[in-house]
Every structure is written in structure tokens, then in C-alpha cells.
Design a protein around this motif. Structure first.
Motif, PDB file in Angstrom:
ATOM      1  N   THR A 255     -11.410  18.259  66.365  1.00  0.00           N
ATOM      2  CA  THR A 255     -11.578  18.689  64.625  1.00  0.00           C
ATOM      3  C   THR A 255     -10.988  20.365  65.185  1.00  0.00           C
ATOM      4  O   THR A 255     -10.846  20.241  63.642  1.00  0.00           O
ATOM      5  CB  THR A 255     -12.895  18.831  64.707  1.00  0.00           C
ATOM      6  OG1 THR A 255     -14.002  16.891  65.371  1.00  0.00           O
ATOM      7  CG2 THR A 255     -14.256  19.093  63.631  1.00  0.00           C
ATOM      8  N   SER A 256     -11.593  20.967  65.879  1.00  0.00           N
ATOM      9  CA  SER A 256     -11.169  22.190  65.290  1.00  0.00           C
ATOM     10  C   SER A 256      -9.626  22.984  64.866  1.00  0.00           C
ATOM     11  O   SER A 256      -8.996  22.671  64.211  1.00  0.00           O
ATOM     12  CB  SER A 256     -11.437  23.479  66.569  1.00  0.00           C
ATOM     13  OG  SER A 256     -10.544  23.284  67.205  1.00  0.00           O
ATOM     14  N   GLY A 257      -8.772  22.296  66.172  1.00  0.00           N
ATOM     15  CA  GLY A 257      -7.410  21.448  65.427  1.00  0.00           C
ATOM     16  C   GLY A 257      -6.860  20.502  64.611  1.00  0.00           C
ATOM     17  O   GLY A 257      -5.807  21.150  63.964  1.00  0.00           O
ATOM     18  N   ILE A 258      -7.341  20.049  63.928  1.00  0.00           N
ATOM     19  CA  ILE A 258      -7.540  19.291  62.863  1.00  0.00           C
ATOM     20  C   ILE A 258      -7.350  19.741  61.596  1.00  0.00           C
ATOM     21  O   ILE A 258      -7.023  20.483  60.333  1.00  0.00           O
ATOM     22  CB  ILE A 258      -8.321  17.762  62.560  1.00  0.00           C
ATOM     23  CG1 ILE A 258      -7.519  16.621  64.102  1.00  0.00           C
ATOM     24  CG2 ILE A 258      -8.054  17.617  60.839  1.00  0.00           C
ATOM     25  CD1 ILE A 258      -8.254  16.001  63.894  1.00  0.00           C
ATOM     26  N   VAL A 259      -8.373  20.709  61.410  1.00  0.00           N
ATOM     27  CA  VAL A 259      -9.021  21.660  60.329  1.00  0.00           C
ATOM     28  C   VAL A 259      -8.357  22.762  60.241  1.00  0.00           C
ATOM     29  O   VAL A 259      -7.735  23.436  59.489  1.00  0.00           O
ATOM     30  CB  VAL A 259     -10.344  22.126  60.500  1.00  0.00           C
ATOM     31  CG1 VAL A 259     -11.186  22.496  59.377  1.00  0.00           C
ATOM     32  CG2 VAL A 259     -10.874  20.821  61.376  1.00  0.00           C
ATOM     33  N   LEU A 260      -8.185  23.444  61.277  1.00  0.00           N
ATOM     34  CA  LEU A 260      -7.049  24.708  60.917  1.00  0.00           C
ATOM     35  C   LEU A 260      -6.091  24.331  60.856  1.00  0.00           C
ATOM     36  O   LEU A 260      -4.863  25.176  60.282  1.00  0.00           O
ATOM     37  CB  LEU A 260      -6.791  24.936  63.162  1.00  0.00           C
ATOM     38  CG  LEU A 260      -8.723  26.217  63.314  1.00  0.00           C
ATOM     39  CD1 LEU A 260      -8.503  26.600  64.401  1.00  0.00           C
ATOM     40  CD2 LEU A 260      -9.148  27.007  61.951  1.00  0.00           C
ATOM     41  N   HIS A 261      -5.423  23.258  61.559  1.00  0.00           N
ATOM     42  CA  HIS A 261      -4.150  22.619  60.733  1.00  0.00           C
ATOM     43  C   HIS A 261      -4.113  23.213  59.612  1.00  0.00           C
ATOM     44  O   HIS A 261      -2.779  23.121  59.047  1.00  0.00           O
ATOM     45  CB  HIS A 261      -3.726  22.051  61.436  1.00  0.00           C
ATOM     46  CG  HIS A 261      -2.323  21.234  60.930  1.00  0.00           C
ATOM     47  ND1 HIS A 261      -2.103  20.685  59.961  1.00  0.00           N
ATOM     48  CD2 HIS A 261      -0.759  21.790  61.898  1.00  0.00           C
ATOM     49  CE1 HIS A 261      -0.530  20.126  59.910  1.00  0.00           C
ATOM     50  NE2 HIS A 261      -0.129  20.843  60.342  1.00  0.00           N
ATOM     51  N   HIS A 262      -5.403  22.486  58.974  1.00  0.00           N
ATOM     52  CA  HIS A 262      -4.803  21.913  57.469  1.00  0.00           C
ATOM     53  C   HIS A 262      -5.367  23.112  56.493  1.00  0.00           C
ATOM     54  O   HIS A 262      -4.486  23.246  55.587  1.00  0.00           O
ATOM     55  CB  HIS A 262      -5.909  20.677  56.862  1.00  0.00           C
ATOM     56  CG  HIS A 262      -6.331  20.784  55.477  1.00  0.00           C
ATOM     57  ND1 HIS A 262      -5.515  20.069  54.703  1.00  0.00           N
ATOM     58  CD2 HIS A 262      -6.803  21.904  54.819  1.00  0.00           C
ATOM     59  CE1 HIS A 262      -6.139  19.751  53.647  1.00  0.00           C
ATOM     60  NE2 HIS A 262      -6.544  20.800  52.983  1.00  0.00           N
ATOM     61  N   LEU A 263      -6.376  23.889  57.216  1.00  0.00           N
ATOM     62  CA  LEU A 263      -6.475  25.298  56.051  1.00  0.00           C
ATOM     63  C   LEU A 263      -5.124  26.081  56.193  1.00  0.00           C
ATOM     64  O   LEU A 263      -4.928  26.777  55.366  1.00  0.00           O
ATOM     65  CB  LEU A 263      -7.895  25.759  56.992  1.00  0.00           C
ATOM     66  CG  LEU A 263      -8.390  25.221  57.282  1.00  0.00           C
ATOM     67  CD1 LEU A 263      -9.880  26.170  57.100  1.00  0.00           C
ATOM     68  CD2 LEU A 263      -9.401  25.079  55.155  1.00  0.00           C
TER      69      LEU A 263
END
Length: 268
Positions: A255-263
């Protein structure tokens, strides 16, 4: 004082900090930590060479690590031990053949850390992350996608635990980190430092793909299962990640990877 020291006796007192590593992992090291493997050592010596206390290596690796040694403070001791002696010191077969003792950085107040960040900043706030694999994976993603800092609550495990360091490939040694005391409020911290909190929730009305983040954004991640507390959720912007086939659970590090990539790349 010579830099290199040959160790032939596993009971030599100079290597006491490296002895019985797994047992010492459980009781702590009073401000020190153990890092292992070439990748982690290179990250450590690149980002914080002044915090390297000593090294213990198989002599066969000496030539390959010459550039690493050159970047250390002049009198940092480097102990050389053949594989059998190395294994006896560590208490298990050390196939990587490389160990380092490091000094933990001084503690910094979470409010001071967040206040010091630039006008546009992206941070992670971790709540109750007790699994060292997840902790290491989150730090690896934080480094990969340029998170400015990580804040840990009082229930998070130690990111400088040996396994977390290894899983993070050394990222825990470079991402600025602060820990909250048990009585500090996450929501109050974010309000005081101008961060908007994003709470990941499968029941959120807003989805990540359409999110336009604030200039200063804090991603709130809770432990798998219980997740974030109702108090934290109530004062944050709730964001969901749609999943296929009615599935509603992602590993927290994923989850952290998906969110950080988007941001970092898609959020505008």
C-alpha cells in the motif's frame, strides 16, 4: 592504531559487540545496531559514515570493499575473521560475510522534524507497524519515491532492528525519522505543522487515482487487521484503493508503495 585487525579467537573481546547476534537482537544494544551484507553496508557508509563504529568481515571480501573502507573515518576498526570464526562469533552461518556495528542517530521530536521540511513535503506516519518485514519494505518504498520523513507511533517496532535494515536495503539509515510518545496526538501534530493526513480505508468515498494532494501531505498507515484508530480516521481525509473481485486487503508495505508512487508522480 592500525585499521585492520585479524581475529582468530571467537572469544576475543574486541568483537564482543558482534557476538551472539540473534540473542542480542531480542534484548537490544543500548544505542547501537547491527547491519549486515554488502548492499546495506554501502548504503550505511554512503549516508552516515560517521555513525559506523566497527566492521567485521571475511578477509576474502576485503579487496572488493576497498572503496567502502576509504570512505570511513580514518581509525574505524575493521576486524577480519575467517568464515568459521565469523560464524562462531555471530552464532549462525553468516553467508554474507559482512557485519557492521552502527550508532543510532540522536532522537528528534516529530514536531521539529515536520516543521523543518519544505513547503511541499510528503511524509509517512506509521501506526502500530510491528512486523519488521513490513517496516523494512515501507522504508524501502519511502526512499524509492522520495518521502521526506517517517513518523512512528509508540507501538511501532524498531526500524533499526537488523531484519528491518536488511529488508529496507539500508533505507532505514537515510530516511529522516521521529517517534511519537504514547500521549502525543497524530492529528494535533499534523495540524500544528500544516500537513493534511490521508488515511487509507477500503470504505473511503474518495479513491487514490483521482486524488489531488495538498502541498504538505502525510500518509497514515496502520497495522494490518486493526488498521488506524477511529480517532485518527475521524480527523483525516479517507482515501481508498479500488481492488478487483471485491478483494479489500493489501499488504501495508505494498500500500505504501502504491500511494507514494501516486503522490510523487501522478498527484499533480
Amino acid at each position: 592504531m592500525p585499521r585492520f585487525h585479524l581475529v582468530s579467537d571467537p572469544d576475543d573481546p574486541v568483537v564482543a559487540p558482534f557476538r551472539a547476534i540473534k540473542e542480542r537482537d531480542l534484548v537490544g544494544r543500548e544505542g547501537l545496531f547491527i547491519a549486515e551484507g554488502e548492499t546495506v553496508l554501502r548504503a550505511f557508509t554512503r549516508d552516515a559514515p560517521q555513525r559506523v563504529v566497527s566492521l567485521l568481515i571475511d578477509p576474502k571480501r576485503r579487496e572488493k570493499l576497498a572503496d567502502v573502507f576509504a570512505g570511513l573515518p580514518e581509525f574505524t576498526p575493521i576486524y577480519l575473521a575467517e568464515q568459521g570464526v565469523l560464524d562462531a562469533i555471530a552464532g549462525f552461518h553468516l553467508h554474507r560475510g559482512i557485519l557492521a556495528v552502527g550508532r543510532k542517530p540522536p532522537a528528534v521530536a516529530a514536531r521539529d522534524l515536520l516543521a523543518s521540511l519544505p513547503a511541499r513535503a510528503m511524509v509517512l506516519v506509521l501506526c502500530g507497524i510491528a512486523n519488521h518485514d513490513n517496516m523494512g519494505g515501507i522504508y524501502r518504498n519511502a526512499a524509492a519515491f522520495g518521502a521526506d520523513a517517517i513518523v512512528l507511533d509508540a507501538d511501532c517496532c524498531d526500524p533499526l532492528y537488523r531484519k528491518a535494515i536488511r529488508v529496507s536495503v539500508g533505507a532505514v539509515l537515510s530516511v529522516p525519522t521521529a517517534r511519537l510518545s504514547r500521549d502525543e496526538s497524530i492529528a494535533d501534530l499534523l495540524d500544528a505543522t500544516g500537513f493534511e493526513g490521508l488515511a487509507l480505508s477500503p470504505s473511503a468515498d474518495e479513491i487514490l487515482a483521482t486524488l489531488k494532494p495538498a502541498a504538505r501531505t502525510a500518509v497514515l498507515l496502520g497495522t494490518e487487521g486493526p488498521g488506524l484508530s477511529p480517532d485518527v480516521m475521524a480527523r483525516a481525509r479517507r482515501i481508498g484503493i479500488p481492488m478487483a473481485n471485491s478483494f479489500d486487503s493489501l499488504n501495508v508495505a505494498t500500500t505504501s508503495g502504491i500511494v507514494l508512487h501516486h503522490l510523487r508522480f501522478l498527484g499533480g
